[in-house]
Design a protein around this motif. Structure first.
Motif, PDB file in Angstrom:
ATOM      1  N   SER A 418      -3.999  -6.933  -4.393  1.00  0.00           N
ATOM      2  CA  SER A 418      -5.060  -7.724  -5.010  1.00  0.00           C
ATOM      3  C   SER A 418      -6.052  -8.249  -3.977  1.00  0.00           C
ATOM      4  O   SER A 418      -7.170  -8.633  -4.321  1.00  0.00           O
ATOM      5  CB  SER A 418      -4.453  -8.901  -5.783  1.00  0.00           C
ATOM      6  OG  SER A 418      -3.635  -9.665  -4.921  1.00  0.00           O
ATOM      7  N   SER A 444      -7.122   3.229  -0.022  1.00  0.00           N
ATOM      8  CA  SER A 444      -6.415   1.991  -0.382  1.00  0.00           C
ATOM      9  C   SER A 444      -4.915   2.176  -0.202  1.00  0.00           C
ATOM     10  O   SER A 444      -4.136   2.097  -1.147  1.00  0.00           O
ATOM     11  CB  SER A 444      -6.737   1.586  -1.830  1.00  0.00           C
ATOM     12  OG  SER A 444      -6.128   0.326  -2.090  1.00  0.00           O
ATOM     13  N   ASP A 471       3.149  -8.754   0.191  1.00  0.00           N
ATOM     14  CA  ASP A 471       4.568  -8.488   0.422  1.00  0.00           C
ATOM     15  C   ASP A 471       4.913  -7.024   0.156  1.00  0.00           C
ATOM     16  O   ASP A 471       5.718  -6.427   0.865  1.00  0.00           O
ATOM     17  CB  ASP A 471       5.433  -9.417  -0.444  1.00  0.00           C
ATOM     18  CG  ASP A 471       5.046  -9.392  -1.914  1.00  0.00           C
ATOM     19  OD1 ASP A 471       3.851  -9.544  -2.205  1.00  0.00           O
ATOM     20  OD2 ASP A 471       5.930  -9.202  -2.757  1.00  0.00           O
ATOM     21  N   GLY A 472       4.261  -6.425  -0.860  1.00  0.00           N
ATOM     22  CA  GLY A 472       4.551  -5.024  -1.169  1.00  0.00           C
ATOM     23  C   GLY A 472       4.099  -4.102  -0.052  1.00  0.00           C
ATOM     24  O   GLY A 472       4.852  -3.224   0.404  1.00  0.00           O
ATOM     25  N   SER A 473       2.874  -4.297   0.429  1.00  0.00           N
ATOM     26  CA  SER A 473       2.367  -3.465   1.523  1.00  0.00           C
ATOM     27  C   SER A 473       3.178  -3.683   2.794  1.00  0.00           C
ATOM     28  O   SER A 473       3.466  -2.740   3.535  1.00  0.00           O
ATOM     29  CB  SER A 473       0.906  -3.803   1.818  1.00  0.00           C
ATOM     30  OG  SER A 473       0.064  -3.123   0.927  1.00  0.00           O
ATOM     31  N   ALA A 502       1.385  -8.020  -7.496  1.00  0.00           N
ATOM     32  CA  ALA A 502       0.548  -8.837  -8.382  1.00  0.00           C
ATOM     33  C   ALA A 502      -0.598  -8.013  -8.968  1.00  0.00           C
ATOM     34  O   ALA A 502      -0.907  -8.110 -10.152  1.00  0.00           O
ATOM     35  CB  ALA A 502       0.004 -10.042  -7.620  1.00  0.00           C
ATOM     36  N   SER A 503      -1.225  -7.195  -8.128  1.00  0.00           N
ATOM     37  CA  SER A 503      -2.394  -6.447  -8.584  1.00  0.00           C
ATOM     38  C   SER A 503      -2.015  -5.469  -9.686  1.00  0.00           C
ATOM     39  O   SER A 503      -2.646  -5.433 -10.752  1.00  0.00           O
ATOM     40  CB  SER A 503      -2.996  -5.673  -7.416  1.00  0.00           C
ATOM     41  OG  SER A 503      -1.990  -4.888  -6.787  1.00  0.00           O
TER      42      SER A 503
END
Ligand SMILES: Cc1ncc(C[n+]2csc(CCOP(=O)(O)OP(=O)(O)O)c2C)c(N)n1
Ligand SMILES: [Mg+2]
Length: 631
Positions: A418, A444, A471-473, A502-503
């Motif tokens: 996000s 991206s 956190d995901g990345s 979240a995104s």
């Protein structure tokens, strides 16, 4: 003539290559990142060891990440320098394919040297080899073909010379550049041949600034003079060409408002009264409203990605026409535009000259100024201290703190999640050279953030570098923290933990799928907690994880602590990770725009059916841009 192995000749050659633009020279290949295996340890590994003075060797932790380092470096150096990357055969090599795609899509030069199976074929199948029964010439490295701008497999020693020269030509050509792959069979790397002295001597690749065809420039000026509502869309090419000063001069003289793509963000400083900020799916309200009404759109150095065009819904004037200033004919031809093939700086300077005395209609300029001022207010509102739920800060507040800490010259680095959209909207760009905003949004790619930030810092040691990573990345590719520790690279990594994607969670909800599969929870499928009453997150401690990799970690609870942490991180002699939890649900809104994500046409789920109805309404706003710039 020197008797050298192919690998030795290549290493010495790469150490001698320079680029030159506007009389300034720099090293084209700053060094070589690598991870060794049987496919390169004895060939390129030996050569890099013997010739460390020609080409510094730097170990990495993940092959994909080392290509990201090279891409980050190249972008920050305006594509005048990059790194080479060497790998073993098989998995080490294919790990670079994602990095190659990222570089090519973003038009960034990177030199990839994957090891390859034996040219002689004698011991085949060698460890990690793909066997293709019907075609002995195929190896896993063929995966690099579609993602490279130049690909060659060096199967004989003499072949190195034309291959290496062509590789440098493509790397340094602004219209063609991207990933360049020289696949290096492991036996050929170690083979000796007589290398001509001239191959090993210093070589300069001059990047000339290409002027536009005079008739194209004349037509562009004619279109501008005839336009009532012109809008400039600044892409990455403005920054790579060092044309931000020329852009500003044209805008000051002609009063044309400027909106920016992801790669072009910061081409015009945000406080300029005609800086509309971000455009498209992640665009600012004013930029999107001007785009909707524009009758002439001048794209400078942009590839017209779907985020910029809001999936072809951004420009709604039925007679809208495009002028595309670009070094690449491929991009210059998009949207039925007038192709003005040439270097952005030269074209913008010449346009200003031919338009001397002309200015856009007053009403349009005034409208743009009012929109730019209103957007400034909106950014202040979204990033203000109130907002956020449960005491957790919002991403908008976090971005504001980084923006303040970065000042005029600090660089923010980001890529997925996000944060890119929020940054695109909220970042106040202050560096006149446009180098404070580095969001990789061509691919991206989750995981780009930390290695990309390393590349930026290596390219611009004088600037502070702030990596914003979700956190995901982070979980996808944290290993290069170790590289930053080992090389003592002082970057500040703001790790925003919202416990999941979240995104994509928000996107999933918007298409009626309730965030399915996007939360980190004890669950069967990521959507429904095993205990539905539980809001317990997984017992993951990402701050401890970063600490365990050798980074200094500061845990910040809230915005005030974040501010202190960013101040405390200054002057460190290695990476500092600032860990902060953020509100998962309070996102920055979207402003009068759309992104085409197709929704299921039939479903038993009510939410999906409702989302489909919205989708069909929005879809009706999609346009094909067909009007000729010559009529
Ligand atoms: C390599 C890769 N895989 C998948 C995606 C699709 N994707 C985009 S954002 C995202 C989630 C990112 O999560 P995080 O880094 O925590 O950021 P947040 O969305 O929470 O802000 C995913 C899965 C991607 N962009 N890159
Ligand atoms: Mg997240």
């Amino acid at each position: 003539m020197s008797r050298l192995t192919v690998a030795q000749a290549l290493v010495r050659f790469l150490g001698q290559q320079q680029t030159e633009r506007d009389g300034r020279r720099e090293r084209l290949i700053a060094g070589c990142y690598g991870i060794f295996g049987h496919g390169n340890v004895a060939g390129l590994g030996q050569a890099l060891h013997q010739y460390q003075d020609s080409l510094p060797f730097l170990p990495a932790r993940n092959e994909q990440a080392m290509v990201h380092i090279a891409a980050g470096y190249a972008r920050q150096r305006n594509r005048l320098g990059t790194f080479a990357c060497t790998t073993s055969v098989g998995p080490g090599a294919t790990n670079m394919v994602t990095g190659a795609a990222l570089a090519t899509i973003n038009r960034l030069p990177v030199l990839l040297l994957p090891g390859d199976t034996f040219a002689t074929r004698t011991p085949h199948p060698v460890l990690q080899m793909l066997e293709v029964p019907h075609d002995a010439t195929v190896s896993v490295n063929d995966c690099f073909r579609p993602v490279s701008r130049y690909y060659e497999r060096v199967e004989r020693p003499e072949q190195l010379i034309p291959a290496a020269l062509e590789a440098m030509r493509v790397l340094t050509d602004p219209a063609e550049t991207g990933a360049v792959t020289l696949a290096m069979p492991e036996d050929v790397q170690a083979e000796a041949f007589d290398v001509p002295d001239a191959f090993l001597e210093p070589r300069v690749w001059t990047i000339y600034r290409q002027p536009p065809a005079p008739a194209a420039l004349t037509r562009a000026a004619e279109l501008l003079r005839g336009a009532r509502r012109p809008l400039i869309v600044a892409g990455g090419g403005v920054i790579y060409s060092e044309a931000t000063g020329a852009l500003r001069a044209l805008v000051d003289a002609g009063g044309i408002p400027v909106a920016e793509t992801m790669a072009g963000r910061g081409a015009l400083v945000s406080d300029h009264p005609l800086s509309m900020g971000s455009l498209g799916a992640t665009g600012a309200a004013g930029a999107n409203r001007l785009a909707r009404d524009a009758d002439l759109v001048i794209g400078v150095g942009t590839r017209w990605g779907d985020f910029t065009t809001a999936s072809h819904s951004a420009f709604q004037d039925p007679d809208v026409r495009f002028v595309n200033v670009n070094v690449a004919a491929f991009d210059a031809g998009k949207q039925s535009g007038l192709p003005v093939l040439g270097d952005a700086r030269v074209v913008l300077e010449q346009l200003r000259d031919v338009l001397a005395g002309w200015r856009v209609e007053r009403g349009w300029e005034e409208r743009a100024r009012a929109e730019a001022a209103a957007w400034r207010e909106e950014v202040a509102r979204v990033t203000s201290p109130d907002g956020g739920t449960g005491g957790l800060p919002t991403q908008g507040q976090i971005i504001k703190e980084i923006n303040e800490a970065a000042g005029e010259t600090g660089v923010v680095v980001c890529a997925a999640g996000s944060a890119p959209g929020d940054l695109h909207k909220l970042w106040r760009a202050r560096d006149p050279a446009g180098k404070s905003y580095h969001v990789e949004y061509g691919y991206s790619c989750m995981g780009y953030e930390i290695p990309g930030g390393i590349g930026v810092k290596l390219a611009a040691p004088e600037r502070e570098v702030y990596v914003l990573v979700g956190d995901g990345s982070y979980l996808m590719l944290p290993g290069e923290l170790v590289t930053a520790v080992a090389q003592r690279i002082p970057i500040v990594i703001v790790l925003v933990d919202n416990h999941g994607y979240a995104s994509i969670g928000a996107l999933s909800r918007s298409v009626g799928s309730q965030g399915f599969g996007t939360l980190y929870r004890f669950s069967d499928n990521g959507s429904v907690p095993v205990d539905p009453a539980s809001t317990q997150t997984l017992p993951i401690d990402l701050a401890a994880n970063a600490e365990s990799l050798g980074a200094r970690v500061i845990r910040a609870a809230g915005v005030a602590e974040l501010r202190d942490a960013l101040a405390a991180a200054r002057g460190a002699d290695g990476p500092v990770v600032v860990y902060i939890e953020a509100d998962r649900y309070q996102g920055v809104p979207s402003y009068e725009s759309w992104w085409d994500v197709p929704v299921a046409e039939v479903s038993v789920q009510d939410g999906v059916r409702a989302a489909r109805a919205d989708y069909e309404r929005a879809h009706a706003s999609q346009r094909q841009y067909l009007r000729s710039p010559h009529d």
